[in-house]
Design a protein around this motif. Structure first.
Motif, PDB file in Angstrom:
ATOM      1  N   LYS A   1       0.848  -1.192   0.000  1.00  0.00           N
ATOM      2  CA  LYS A   1       0.000   0.000   0.000  1.00  0.00           C
ATOM      3  C   LYS A   1       0.888   1.248   0.000  1.00  0.00           C
ATOM      4  N   PRO A   2       0.554   2.263  -0.797  1.00  0.00           N
ATOM      5  CA  PRO A   2       1.358   3.489  -0.810  1.00  0.00           C
ATOM      6  C   PRO A   2       1.361   4.181   0.552  1.00  0.00           C
ATOM      7  N   VAL A   3       2.476   4.846   0.874  1.00  0.00           N
ATOM      8  CA  VAL A   3       2.588   5.579   2.132  1.00  0.00           C
ATOM      9  C   VAL A   3       3.231   6.934   1.863  1.00  0.00           C
ATOM     10  N   VAL A   4       2.619   7.979   2.423  1.00  0.00           N
ATOM     11  CA  VAL A   4       3.065   9.361   2.248  1.00  0.00           C
ATOM     12  C   VAL A   4       3.595   9.865   3.590  1.00  0.00           C
ATOM     13  N   VAL A   5       4.755  10.514   3.570  1.00  0.00           N
ATOM     14  CA  VAL A   5       5.307  11.142   4.774  1.00  0.00           C
ATOM     15  C   VAL A   5       5.031  12.645   4.671  1.00  0.00           C
ATOM     16  N   ALA A   6       4.439  13.215   5.731  1.00  0.00           N
ATOM     17  CA  ALA A   6       3.953  14.596   5.660  1.00  0.00           C
ATOM     18  C   ALA A   6       4.293  15.389   6.909  1.00  0.00           C
ATOM     19  N   THR A   7       4.250  16.683   6.767  1.00  0.00           N
ATOM     20  CA  THR A   7       4.320  17.706   7.819  1.00  0.00           C
ATOM     21  C   THR A   7       5.741  18.185   8.106  1.00  0.00           C
ATOM     22  N   GLN A   8       5.948  19.467   7.887  1.00  0.00           N
ATOM     23  CA  GLN A   8       7.167  20.196   8.259  1.00  0.00           C
ATOM     24  C   GLN A   8       8.426  19.643   7.599  1.00  0.00           C
ATOM     25  N   MET A   9       8.289  19.077   6.406  1.00  0.00           N
ATOM     26  CA  MET A   9       9.471  18.486   5.774  1.00  0.00           C
ATOM     27  C   MET A   9      10.469  19.554   5.339  1.00  0.00           C
ATOM     28  N   LEU A  10       9.967  20.661   4.812  1.00  0.00           N
ATOM     29  CA  LEU A  10      10.831  21.795   4.454  1.00  0.00           C
ATOM     30  C   LEU A  10      10.240  23.076   5.044  1.00  0.00           C
ATOM     31  N   GLU A  11       9.886  23.002   6.315  1.00  0.00           N
ATOM     32  CA  GLU A  11       9.127  24.060   6.983  1.00  0.00           C
ATOM     33  C   GLU A  11       9.768  25.434   6.845  1.00  0.00           C
ATOM     34  N   SER A  12      11.075  25.522   6.934  1.00  0.00           N
ATOM     35  CA  SER A  12      11.725  26.833   6.887  1.00  0.00           C
ATOM     36  C   SER A  12      11.566  27.503   5.529  1.00  0.00           C
ATOM     37  N   MET A  13      11.240  26.727   4.485  1.00  0.00           N
ATOM     38  CA  MET A  13      11.070  27.310   3.164  1.00  0.00           C
ATOM     39  C   MET A  13       9.740  28.030   2.992  1.00  0.00           C
ATOM     40  N   ILE A  14       8.936  28.064   4.049  1.00  0.00           N
ATOM     41  CA  ILE A  14       7.764  28.951   4.030  1.00  0.00           C
ATOM     42  C   ILE A  14       8.223  30.389   3.880  1.00  0.00           C
ATOM     43  N   SER A  15       9.338  30.721   4.490  1.00  0.00           N
ATOM     44  CA  SER A  15       9.819  32.107   4.453  1.00  0.00           C
ATOM     45  C   SER A  15      11.265  32.244   4.006  1.00  0.00           C
ATOM     46  N   ALA A  16      11.924  31.133   3.664  1.00  0.00           N
ATOM     47  CA  ALA A  16      13.331  31.191   3.253  1.00  0.00           C
ATOM     48  C   ALA A  16      13.503  30.434   1.939  1.00  0.00           C
ATOM     49  N   PRO A  17      14.424  30.874   1.084  1.00  0.00           N
ATOM     50  CA  PRO A  17      14.589  30.228  -0.224  1.00  0.00           C
ATOM     51  C   PRO A  17      15.330  28.901  -0.172  1.00  0.00           C
ATOM     52  N   VAL A  18      15.938  28.578   0.965  1.00  0.00           N
ATOM     53  CA  VAL A  18      16.640  27.303   1.109  1.00  0.00           C
ATOM     54  C   VAL A  18      16.226  26.664   2.438  1.00  0.00           C
ATOM     55  N   PRO A  19      16.267  25.326   2.513  1.00  0.00           N
ATOM     56  CA  PRO A  19      15.892  24.655   3.759  1.00  0.00           C
ATOM     57  C   PRO A  19      17.070  24.570   4.716  1.00  0.00           C
ATOM     58  N   THR A  20      16.781  24.111   5.933  1.00  0.00           N
ATOM     59  CA  THR A  20      17.861  23.832   6.874  1.00  0.00           C
ATOM     60  C   THR A  20      18.485  22.480   6.540  1.00  0.00           C
ATOM     61  N   ARG A  21      19.681  22.254   7.064  1.00  0.00           N
ATOM     62  CA  ARG A  21      20.344  20.967   6.835  1.00  0.00           C
ATOM     63  C   ARG A  21      19.540  19.836   7.457  1.00  0.00           C
ATOM     64  N   ALA A  22      18.934  20.102   8.605  1.00  0.00           N
ATOM     65  CA  ALA A  22      18.135  19.063   9.263  1.00  0.00           C
ATOM     66  C   ALA A  22      16.922  18.685   8.411  1.00  0.00           C
ATOM     67  N   GLU A  23      16.304  19.656   7.754  1.00  0.00           N
ATOM     68  CA  GLU A  23      15.152  19.367   6.905  1.00  0.00           C
ATOM     69  C   GLU A  23      15.556  18.525   5.696  1.00  0.00           C
ATOM     70  N   VAL A  24      16.708  18.825   5.131  1.00  0.00           N
ATOM     71  CA  VAL A  24      17.204  18.015   4.015  1.00  0.00           C
ATOM     72  C   VAL A  24      17.394  16.570   4.472  1.00  0.00           C
ATOM     73  N   SER A  25      17.963  16.392   5.649  1.00  0.00           N
ATOM     74  CA  SER A  25      18.162  15.043   6.189  1.00  0.00           C
ATOM     75  C   SER A  25      16.829  14.348   6.453  1.00  0.00           C
TER      76      SER A  25
END
Length: 479
Positions: A270-294
């Motif tokens: 069955k397909p599974v989607v991972v969601a929420t705050q994956m690139l949260e900082s990009m709401i207001s920044a053009p690049v994500p944090t290193r932790a978000e990339v990980s």
């Protein structure tokens, strides 16, 4: 439009991304399907967004999936005479059925199902866990609690119940109206069900949708974890909704639960989607944090079918950049030398069915002979799901006469879906597969492909045949 990655991207539409031109930019940047959040979208806006997505789909020539996400029960306290009151740990605080404005001793709780369900010892978390209460006395009309942690509460803050199984069903009156509107469009592929607690929640919704849409269960309650095998069996897909899950369970437990759910879905196909705050900082920044990339990389390494953007694409300042970044992370991780080994180590054992045996054989042959692609003919989508469950290293092309099936498979790992007529005979089946592989730029003359299908042709769920063919100079089969 060929994606050079296996994991899919689900992008939420909102104020920053509701115009057709922006939807097309998001699709071109990497969004494979779009989420319409019914917590914020009116029925008119939902229909408008669907029309715009379908216009983009027609121009781009690729099937695009649409997910309507139902709001679910939003549990909130009432209002206070002073808007906000200060509390102290250890003090008594009551939630009751009295609709008078609250004060520092009590507040109205306009949810009789909570008053009837909470038991002594249960926790009540207010405002995303900023205030923690423990129920001491419950009589069905009021809940007398002790403040465990936190110092304030204000108007209309949300209530989470990590220890309580609510007696009411998962669908609210708003959800029922929204679901009716979604089904009336006959153009939505998935419906996400919020705050699932038990298998019965899915049974109720299944009776309403009757197979017209795929049913995605959002896992955000501890009670759902306790019944996860039954919930997976009754759903068509899962979403690891880490926002509310991280409120109702210890934050440090969420990564382990995420791994558990991904692997359980892979076992079940069955397909599974991972969601929420994956690139949260990009709401207001053009690049994500290193932790978000990980964080995104971890979901890709685990073999999740899709990763989701919420506010990043719905209301952020950089929606296109967020989709592009997520696609770039996925492509990079999937090219890592360790990626195939990690995916292989998590591969589930095939079930003892002919369809699973065929899918296993297709992957093994394709990888052993280094074929250009696995091509599966699929009417209902089942053959495509089984091919994806194997997580092959080579591309998977799903050929279907049903645009609805192709759209629904847009959330599935590794699927490149093409809408085409059913083959008329075996020669047409092989020639058509080779031609489409070449046309879609997955192979060139001289490359070989492996084709799985059901004989008699067009029989749903009858995958029983494999055929190896090579692409001739005219794009047809050379065999």
């Amino acid at each position: 439009m060929k994606r050079n990655r296996k994991v899919k991207i689900l992008a939420t539409l909102g104020p920053a991304s509701s115009e057709e031109a922006m939807i097309q930019k998001l699709h071109e940047a990497g969004a494979d399907l779009f989420r319409i959040n019914m917590s914020h979208a009116s029925h008119d806006m939902m229909r408008t967004l669907i029309q715009r997505i379908r216009s983009v789909e027609a121009r781009c020539g690729r099937p695009i999936g649409i997910l309507a996400d139902l709001q679910g029960p939003k549990l909130r306290v009432g209002k206070f005479a002073a808007t906000k009151v200060e509390l102290k740990p250890g003090q008594t605080f009551t939630l009751d059925n009295n609709d008078a404005p609250g004060d520092s001793t009590r507040v109205f709780l306009p949810h009789p199902e909570i008053l009837e369900s909470v038991k002594a010892g249960d926790r009540l978390l207010i405002d995303d866990g900023k205030l923690a209460l423990r129920a001491d006395k419950c009589d069905g009309k009021s809940i007398v609690t002790t403040v465990i942690a936190g110092t304030s509460i204000s108007d209309r803050k949300g209530v989470s119940l990590p220890d309580t199984l609510l007696v009411a069903g998962v669908l609210t009156d708003k959800d029922r109206a929204d679901l009716d509107a979604v089904l009336a469009t006959d153009d939505v592929d998935w419906v996400a069900l919020s705050f699932v607690q038990r298998p019965e929640d899915l049974i109720e919704v299944r009776k309403i949708v009757r197979g017209r849409v795929g049913l995605m269960a959002k896992i955000e309650k501890p009670q759902a974890i306790e019944h996860i095998e039954e919930i997976i069996e009754l759903s068509d897909a899962l979403m690891v909704a880490r926002g509310d899950l991280g409120v109702e369970m210890p934050l440090e437990a969420v990564p382990g639960i995420q791994k558990q759910l991904i692997r359980a879905c892979r076992r079940s196909g069955k397909p599974v989607v991972v969601a929420t705050q994956m690139l949260e900082s990009m709401i207001s920044a053009p690049v994500p944090t290193r932790a978000e990339v990980s964080d995104v990389a971890t979901a890709v390494f685990e073999g999740a079918d899709a990763v989701m953007l919420s506010a990043e694409s719905a209301s952020g300042d950089y929606p296109v950049e967020a989709v592009s970044m997520m696609a770039s992370i996925a492509r990079t991780i999937e090219r890592e030398p360790h990626y195939p080994g990690v995916i292989y180590a998590q591969r589930p054992q095939p079930e003892a069915t002919s369809a699973d045996a065929i899918s296993l054989a297709a992957r093994q042959i394709a990888e052993t002979l280094k074929l250009a692609a696995i091509v599966c003919y699929t009417s209902s989508g089942t053959t495509g799901l089984r091919a994806s469950r194997e997580r092959p290293q080579v591309p998977i092309l799903a050929l279907s006469p049903s645009v609805q099936t192709a759209r629904r498979l847009s959330v599935v790992w590794g699927m490149h879906c093409v809408v085409t007529h059913d083959a008329t005979d075996l020669d047409d089946m092989v020639n058509r597969a080779c031609r489409i592989v070449a046309d879609e730029d997955f192979g060139k003359p001289g490359d070989r492909v492996i084709i799985s299908a059901g004989v008699p042709l067009g029989t749903p769920g009858a995958t029983n045949m494999l055929r190896i063919a090579y692409i001739g100079s005219d794009g047809q089969s050379g065999i």
